[in-house]
Design a protein around this motif. Sequence first.
Motif, mmCIF file in Angstrom:
data_model
loop_
_atom_site.group_PDB
_atom_site.id
_atom_site.type_symbol
_atom_site.label_atom_id
_atom_site.label_comp_id
_atom_site.label_asym_id
_atom_site.label_seq_id
_atom_site.Cartn_x
_atom_site.Cartn_y
_atom_site.Cartn_z
ATOM 1 N N TYR A 181 27.289 -32.161 19.456
ATOM 2 C CA TYR A 181 25.953 -32.170 20.039
ATOM 3 C C TYR A 181 25.609 -30.842 20.711
ATOM 4 C CZ TYR A 181 25.053 -37.028 18.925
ATOM 5 O OH TYR A 181 24.817 -38.196 18.240
ATOM 6 N N VAL A 404 14.001 -35.145 15.359
ATOM 7 C CA VAL A 404 14.456 -36.532 15.181
ATOM 8 C C VAL A 404 15.656 -36.573 14.247
ATOM 9 C CG1 VAL A 404 13.837 -38.799 14.254
ATOM 10 C CG2 VAL A 404 12.199 -37.546 15.680
ATOM 11 N N PHE A 405 15.560 -35.901 13.102
ATOM 12 C CA PHE A 405 16.666 -35.891 12.147
ATOM 13 C C PHE A 405 17.876 -35.130 12.689
ATOM 14 C CE2 PHE A 405 13.256 -36.720 8.968
ATOM 15 C CZ PHE A 405 13.790 -37.886 8.437
ATOM 16 N N ALA A 408 19.149 -37.845 15.850
ATOM 17 C CA ALA A 408 19.282 -39.286 15.647
ATOM 18 C C ALA A 408 20.600 -39.703 14.986
ATOM 19 C CB ALA A 408 18.097 -39.810 14.838
ATOM 20 N N PRO A 409 21.032 -39.044 13.883
ATOM 21 C CA PRO A 409 22.267 -39.510 13.236
ATOM 22 C C PRO A 409 23.496 -39.228 14.098
ATOM 23 C CG PRO A 409 20.968 -38.117 11.774
ATOM 24 C CD PRO A 409 20.417 -37.944 13.142
#
Length: 543
Positions: A181, A404-405, A408-409
């Motif tokens: 992250y 978002v992509f 999110a995963p």
Amino acid sequence: MAAVYTPLQNGADDRPEPAAPSFDSIRIAEGGADPNDDDGHSVKPPGVSDEGLRKEIGLLSASSIIVGQVVGSGIFSTPASVALLCGTPSMALILWVLSGIFSLGGALASAELGTMFPQNGGMIRYLAHSYRRPRALVATIMAYSVTFFCRPAAIAANVAIFAQYFFFAAGKQEYIESKDYLLRAIGALAMTAMMVLNIVSVRWSLRMLNAFAVVKMATLAIVSVSGLLLMVGAIERSSGTNWSRGFHGTRVDAQSFASAMTRLFWSWEGWSNVGYVVGEVRNVKRNLPLSLGLAMGTLSVLYVLANVAYFSVIPLEEIDNGTLLAAQFMDRLFGKTMGQVVLPVCIGISILGVVMSELFGGGRLMYTAGKTGFIPYGAVLGDIHPRFGTPVYAMGIIWTLSLVFLFAPPPGKAFELLVDLVQEGMWYFYALTAFGVILLRRRLPTYSLRRFRSSLILAFLFGALSLVLGVLQFYPPATIPGKKDPEAPYYLAPLLGVIFMALCAIPWYLRMWRYANKTGIQLLAWIDDEEQEVLRMNSASDA
């Protein structure tokens, strides 16, 4: 193309343009302002396209947009897997040449369509003209698939890994595995900075794209010139059997061929990006075909020479699938500083160039999808900022979807599946676009804006091979020695891609049938308007 396919540890118009009055009628009907003055005349200033965007893209910038998306990290690693799948570097080299020729055929087919319909939108516009019935179904599926999934997901997949290369160069390999992250957050910051630049200045965005292209080409040139010097004996080669073995040991099974060609074609993918911004290209009839031919032709030579360089230095048996092939090459030829520090930094910059190119084209893609009526709220998506001259809202949506992509995963299989999904579906759109050239030659044989004619044979071969490769995604892939198999089933990504495209028929029905019938708005009248305007020009000139 893109870095996403190769993890680190394993790239003033001087002719009349057809008007599109129905764009404005859609805009007004859906809440937009009338772009004309009180007398009904267009108030478009000089140097601005009929779409309201400034024409600031010349030959160099158009070529940089192509290079920016084609050259990611693929050419620095893909040759290893292709050679292992082929069994011999000699056969791999032949496939690199063939795939380059076919890709050039697809690129030149796109150039022909771009000169015919010189507005932004690329394949969305080309498919709308080629397959008008039923109610532009193919183009609508393309519009929703690419704008809401493929393009933002590709941006996320690329920007998520570029920082890996900088950490690797700094000797912080532990961050690559344990700080997923953190890498994504760094990617988000870089993407946001590039998006802001894309919004506030087209000119400086193009300058940055040009700078990224210079870094990419310089890195490729170092490898490729080394290959040329190795061929002529100016650099002593290490003893090996790569070229002396000829074709002995070549794998001839369909699985190996399909897997190799899939990797090869994705190493060339990205030339279509210039079609999304063709409305901002100056002198389209000259610069569009020339930029595609120049960029793809130059890259073809450099790619082949890079393969010669790699396999003149590294025997096939000594390829390490856990290390970039280019890094092994640099280590042996120039020392570890080049292979472990300089090259990773250049690849990281190269990936950022891919992201910059994707953002630049992606905003125009969303803008066109809204302005042409495929997506609701075209008055918003088609709005051009009065000061910056860019589609601010469309670019903002692309940025939001990419975030978002990106976040999110969860790490692991889910994110790897996202990377694979980016590739699915595009095969069919490429095939249909190439076949569209053939269809439009028959339906519009005397179209005056067709200032460039591509090879119909190459267009057909490219379309047929793209279609075959799309179908072969459902066939079990060949195994690569020394590389572990993916955890997800091989058929999952292509299956999900087909399901997603099928679901796009729902907004097509709601928009093109239910909404259009209810309101009486002719959402697709612009297709016929563009063609009829040019045909009227033909008739007037004949008279």
